[in-house]
Every structure is written in structure tokens, then in C-alpha cells.
Design a protein around this motif. Structure first.
Motif, mmCIF file in Angstrom:
data_model
loop_
_atom_site.group_PDB
_atom_site.id
_atom_site.type_symbol
_atom_site.label_atom_id
_atom_site.label_comp_id
_atom_site.label_asym_id
_atom_site.label_seq_id
_atom_site.Cartn_x
_atom_site.Cartn_y
_atom_site.Cartn_z
ATOM 1 N N ILE A 1 0.840 -1.212 0.000
ATOM 2 C CA ILE A 1 0.000 0.000 0.000
ATOM 3 C C ILE A 1 0.869 1.253 0.000
ATOM 4 C CG2 ILE A 1 -1.729 1.279 1.349
ATOM 5 C CD1 ILE A 1 -2.490 -1.535 2.556
ATOM 6 N N LEU B 1 0.856 5.208 0.748
ATOM 7 C CA LEU B 1 0.152 6.317 1.406
ATOM 8 C C LEU B 1 0.745 7.622 0.881
ATOM 9 C CD1 LEU B 1 -1.573 7.632 3.697
ATOM 10 C CD2 LEU B 1 0.387 7.246 5.215
ATOM 11 N N ASP C 1 -7.428 8.138 7.318
ATOM 12 C CA ASP C 1 -7.383 7.624 5.946
ATOM 13 C C ASP C 1 -6.589 6.313 5.875
ATOM 14 O OD1 ASP C 1 -8.897 9.763 5.204
ATOM 15 O OD2 ASP C 1 -7.426 10.671 3.860
ATOM 16 N N ASN D 1 -8.922 3.562 7.235
ATOM 17 C CA ASN D 1 -9.978 3.256 6.247
ATOM 18 C C ASN D 1 -9.401 2.580 5.011
ATOM 19 O OD1 ASN D 1 -12.087 4.194 7.757
ATOM 20 N ND2 ASN D 1 -11.860 6.306 7.030
ATOM 21 N N GLY D 2 -8.229 3.035 4.588
ATOM 22 C CA GLY D 2 -7.578 2.441 3.415
ATOM 23 C C GLY D 2 -7.259 0.978 3.640
ATOM 24 N N ARG E 1 -7.400 -0.768 -0.001
ATOM 25 C CA ARG E 1 -6.947 0.183 -1.019
ATOM 26 C C ARG E 1 -5.452 -0.011 -1.265
ATOM 27 N NH1 ARG E 1 -9.877 4.940 -0.713
ATOM 28 N NH2 ARG E 1 -8.614 5.622 -2.463
ATOM 29 N N ILE F 1 -3.472 5.162 -1.086
ATOM 30 C CA ILE F 1 -4.278 6.019 -0.209
ATOM 31 C C ILE F 1 -3.837 7.469 -0.439
ATOM 32 C CG2 ILE F 1 -4.978 6.516 2.171
ATOM 33 C CD1 ILE F 1 -4.040 3.601 2.885
#
Ligand SMILES: NC(=O)c1ccc[n+]([C@@H]2O[C@H](COP(=O)([O-])OP(=O)(O)OC[C@H]3O[C@@H](n4cnc5c(N)ncnc54)[C@H](OP(=O)(O)O)[C@@H]3O)[C@@H](O)[C@H]2O)c1
Length: 248
Positions: A178, A180, A206, A209-210, A215, A218
Motif C-alpha cells: 500500500i 500512502l 485515511d 480506512n484504506g 486500497r 491512499i
């Protein structure tokens, strides 16, 4: 990704975005380990959040990182490695100090992430669901010329993340990679910047939630607009990030 009962190691969790993230991860029922160089900052974080574990570690030092790895493994390992520690300096590329600053930023922001990822990969590979979170920046895409070598270090990290995700995709389907991407955030690191800043709390929310929503990227707040602006109007985007007054 289910966060409850997972263990996360946050590098540089003793101030700024990392420190703010602790309470959000604890609220999700996670176990939190943080590391940093300054023992006093680690102690203050521990007194604020007694359930966390703290490890004194300079991530640019191989022996520190190896010791941290042993400690983390002997206490049950981790599911998520959150690469958050970072340094930034306003600097001029015409000064002789540019190489010293660039070396420190590359070692902290980029090479340490490469080292830690290789070290913890076998552990994350064994987990049912695991993740590496890499903190790049909007300036990884569009350099801010007053923090030139920092921008370059985050561009290197962004490029690494793309390749790591590609390489792990087939080998370890259980590991998410991921990225960010925050814009300017209101922390100690940016106290001399006068541009608009988002709060560390916004970034922390964030990230949570990501992770929960699987996700792979992010974007925090306006970071997404900048990446689109850069893609379609790169000169305009560069002039917005780099106005005449250099301290932004
Ligand atoms: N603030 C922003 O505007 C912004 C925007 C985009 C991306 N980011 C990125 O977000 C991350 C966090 O930034 P922040 O603003 O929260 O910074 P910060 O408040 O300065 O916190 C940085 C953290 O990293 C730790 N750290 C620095 N060098 C380290 C090292 N060699 N070994 C271990 N820990 C180290 C620091 O602790 P010690 O000093 O005690 O080691 C501290 O806990 C960084 O990667 C930064 O580049 C920030």
C-alpha cells in the motif's frame, strides 16, 4: 482487511503522523509496536498509550534493525509493517551540504524501507492477511524544489513500491503493498512551511480506512488532485507547487 487482533509495527511512531495513528489502530483492537531514535519521545508515547510496545531503533543502522527484528519476532511477530519514519530538510542544491542531506534522506526515507521490507517479508508471508504500508508524498510525483533531495527520496520510494507490488502479486497474494500519499501535514517536520496543511488525524483516519477497504493507494485530501493535475498539466502543477516564495 480485518484489523482486529492484528499487530502493526510503525517506524517513527513517536511523533507526528505515526504518533497520531497509534490511537486509531488501538481503537480498532490492534496491537501496536513503535520504534524511533529518541528514547524520551518513545517514553512519552508509552506513557500516553501504555499498551503499546516501544523499541529504540535507528532504521538507518543495520545492527539496530536486526535487533528490532529479533525483538519483534520473539514477541509474536507482526501482520503489518507501516513504513512511516522519515526526515526532510529544506536545502539548496548549490551548497556543498547537498550530498550530506541527500544521503541522510535517501538512507532514512528509501534504503531503510528496502532493508526492513526484505527482513520482515518472510514473516509477513506466513500470515493469513498482511500488509506493507509505505509513506511516500505528493512531492514524490511533483518535486517541491525547496526540499529537492527529500522529493527525490520519496520518488525513489514510490518507484520501489510499484515494483514490489508487481513482484509480490503472484508470489504472496496474502500481502498487500500500500502506498500512502499525504499532501503537507501539520507536524513538527513542517513547522516552517506556510502552505495549507492537513491534520495528522486526517492522515491516520485515511490509513485505517484504506487498510480496512483494501486500497492499494491512499491519497490523502488534495494529494489526488495534484496527481491528476500533474498528469495532464505538468508545467502548471509544477508552478503551483513551486511558487516564487520558496518556503511553502
Ligand atoms: N508532514 C508532512 O507534511 C508529510 C507529507 C508527506 C509525507 N510525510 C511523511 O510522513 C512520515 C511521517 O512524517 P511526520 O511529519 O509525522 O514526521 P515527524 O513528526 O518528524 O516524525 C518522524 C518520525 O520518524 C522518526 N525517525 C526519523 N528518523 C528515524 C530513524 N533514522 N530511525 C527511526 N526513526 C526515525 C522520528 O523519531 P526520532 O527522531 O526519535 O527517531 C519520528 O518519530 C514521513 O515519512 C514523512 O516523510 C510527511
Amino acid at each position: 482487511m480485518q484489523l482486529k487482533d492484528k499487530t502493526i509495527l510503525i517506524t517513527g511512531g513517536s511523533s507526528g503522523i505515526g504518533l497520531e495513528s497509534i490511537k486509531h489502530f488501538l481503537t480498532e483492537g490492534m496491537k501496536v509496536i513503535i520504534c524511533g531514535r529518541d528514547g524520551l519521545k518513545l517514553q512519552l508515547a508509552k506513557s500516553k498509550f501504555p499498551s503499546i510496545a516501544t523499541i529504540s531503533c535507528d532504521i538507518t543502522k543495520e545492527e539496530d534493525v536486526s535487533l528490532m527484528h529479533q525483538l519483534v519476532m520473539s514477541s509474536g511477530g507482526i501482520d503489518i509493517l507501516y513504513h512511516n519514519a522519515g526526515v526532510v530538510s529544506v536545502n539548496s542544491l548549490v551548497e556543498k551540504t547537498a550530498i550530506t542531506i541527500a544521503t541522510n534522506e535517501m538512507e532514512t526515507n528509501y534504503l531503510s524501507a528496502v532493508r526492513l521490507t526484505s527482513l520482515f517479508l518472510p514473516e509477513l508471508a506466513k500470515r493469513k492477511e498482511a500488509a506493507f504500508v509505505f509513506t511516500t508524498s505528493a512531492v514524490a510525483y511533483l518535486p517541491a524544489a525547496f526540499i529537492p533531495t527529500y522529493s527525490a527520496s520519496k520518488a525513489a520510494l514510490h518507484s520501489y513500491v510499484l515494483s514490489l507490488r508487481y513482484q509480490l502479486r503472484e508470489l504472496y497474494k496474502n500481502i498487500s503493498v500500500i502506498e500512502l500519499i499525504p499532501p503537507t501535514v501539520d507536524t513538527e517536520a513542517t513547522k516552517i512551511f506556510t502552505s495549507a496543511k492537513v491534520s495528522a488525524e486526517r492522515v491516520a483516519k485515511d490509513v485505517v480506512n484504506g487498510l480496512k477497504n483494501n486500497r492499494s493507494t491512499i491519497h490523502v485530501s488534495i494529494a489526488k488532485s495534484f496527481s491528476y493535475l500533474h498528469r495532464f498539466f505538468s508545467s502548471l502543477a509544477f508552478s503551483i507547487v513551486n511558487p516564487k516564495n520558496p518556503i511553502r
